[in-house]
Design an enzyme around this catalytic site. Structure first.
Site, short mmCIF file in Angstrom:
data_model
loop_
_atom_site.label_atom_id
_atom_site.label_comp_id
_atom_site.label_asym_id
_atom_site.label_seq_id
_atom_site.Cartn_x
_atom_site.Cartn_y
_atom_site.Cartn_z
N ASP A 60 48.44 33.51 39.49
CA ASP A 60 47.19 33.93 38.87
C ASP A 60 47.37 34.30 37.40
OD1 ASP A 60 45.82 33.65 41.28
OD2 ASP A 60 46.26 35.70 41.89
N TYR A 124 59.41 35.77 45.32
CA TYR A 124 58.73 36.53 44.29
C TYR A 124 59.43 37.88 44.11
CZ TYR A 124 54.61 33.44 44.32
OH TYR A 124 53.77 32.36 44.21
#
Length: 297
Positions: A60, A124
């Site tokens: 994002d 991540y």
């Protein structure tokens, strides 16, 4: 079309100035996506085929990547041989100019290779800085690259206990945000790793005072929309005493996105896509003699 080549590229970026990684529709003004800039760089190599980059992992606005990946096809004019991997990396970085995007390496891959579907796992890392009452207390090297909390400490026992609840295969419906794909994505995911460990400032050896950092690591084959930021927010809330471990279990068991409490989602700027992993065998391209251009040609 013997000179049509498929490449897998790995690239990193600081996501602050980009509207996520994927292409922004041409009718929308403002920030571009990382994909827009990469495709512009590929176009400058003057291929004769339409350029279409397929990114393996969406991030994002404001999220960063130490290593994302994508594949694309490139055919050179006048039957010129395909670029070697090293030449391709150098050329793309030259055309990216001052953008905060860098292609780190490339592979010539088989024509049926797919960056998204051949990915075996994605990892991540979320960075948290403690004891930051004002953003000016952070070194410039960490601004917009971590979540700065006023808390000087977190309850690590509670966070580790809550993290253990997320490991394994679960329905993570409560930890996904609503988007247009919600009806088409299977909410059952397997978290191979949910770990919390001490981190450090990017300037830890050169800053005048010590700042305590923590890193949260998540590894899975795939993730739901905003799942990592929601899991991070819940774990930090447990560390702050705002959510109990039993409440986090209740949220997970509810399997309902509306069960996730408001105001808990971790902000984008602390999140980094660390790596996208593939089987070595999937990256093997059976290269014919003289099938790529020599850097000196």
């Amino acid at each position: 079309m013997h000179n049509l080549a498929r490449y897998l590229i790995f690239f990193q970026y600081i996501g602050t100035k980009y509207r996520g990684v994927v292409k922004v529709p041409s009718d929308q003004l403002g920030k571009k996506g990382v994909q827009d800039h990469l495709e512009e760089a590929i176009q400058r190599l003057r291929p004769i085929n339409p350029v279409s980059l397929l990114v393996s992992s969406r991030t994002d606005t404001g999220v960063h990547a130490l290593s994302n990946s994508a594949h694309f096809d490139l055919q050179r004019k006048n039957e010129k041989l395909p670029f070697t991997e090293d030449v391709l990396v150098q050329a793309l970085n030259f055309h990216l100019k001052e953008e905060q995007i860098r292609v780190t390496h490339a592979h010539r891959v088989p024509d049926d290779f797919h960056a998204r579907f051949h990915a075996q796992s994605r990892t991540y890392v979320y960075r948290i800085a403690l004891g930051i009452t004002h953003h000016t207390l952070l070194p410039l090297t960490d601004c917009n690259l971590c979540w700065s909390l006023r808390n000087t400490e977190l309850d690590m026992d509670a966070m580790h206990e809550a993290a253990a609840l997320l490991v394994g295969t679960h329905d993570f419906s409560s930890f996904r945000a609503v988007n247009s794909d919600i009806l088409f994505k299977n909410p059952v995911k397997t978290m191979d790793v949910v770990a919390i460990q001490p981190g450090s400032s990017f300037a830890h050896s050169h800053f005048h005072r010590q700042i305590h950092f923590w890193e949260l690591t998540f590894k899975s084959r795939s993730f739901l929309y905003k799942q990592v930021r929601r899991m991070t927010g819940a774990l930090v809330a447990a560390g702050q005493g705002l959510l109990s471990v039993s409440q986090i279990k209740q949220i997970l068991d509810a399997r309902d996105t509306l069960a996730y409490p408001q105001g808990v989602v971790a902000p984008a700027q602390g999140l980094f896509l660390k790596s996208v992993d593939y089987k070595e065998s999937d990256l093997v391209f059976s290269q014919q003699p003289d099938s790529t251009e020599n850097p000196k040609s």
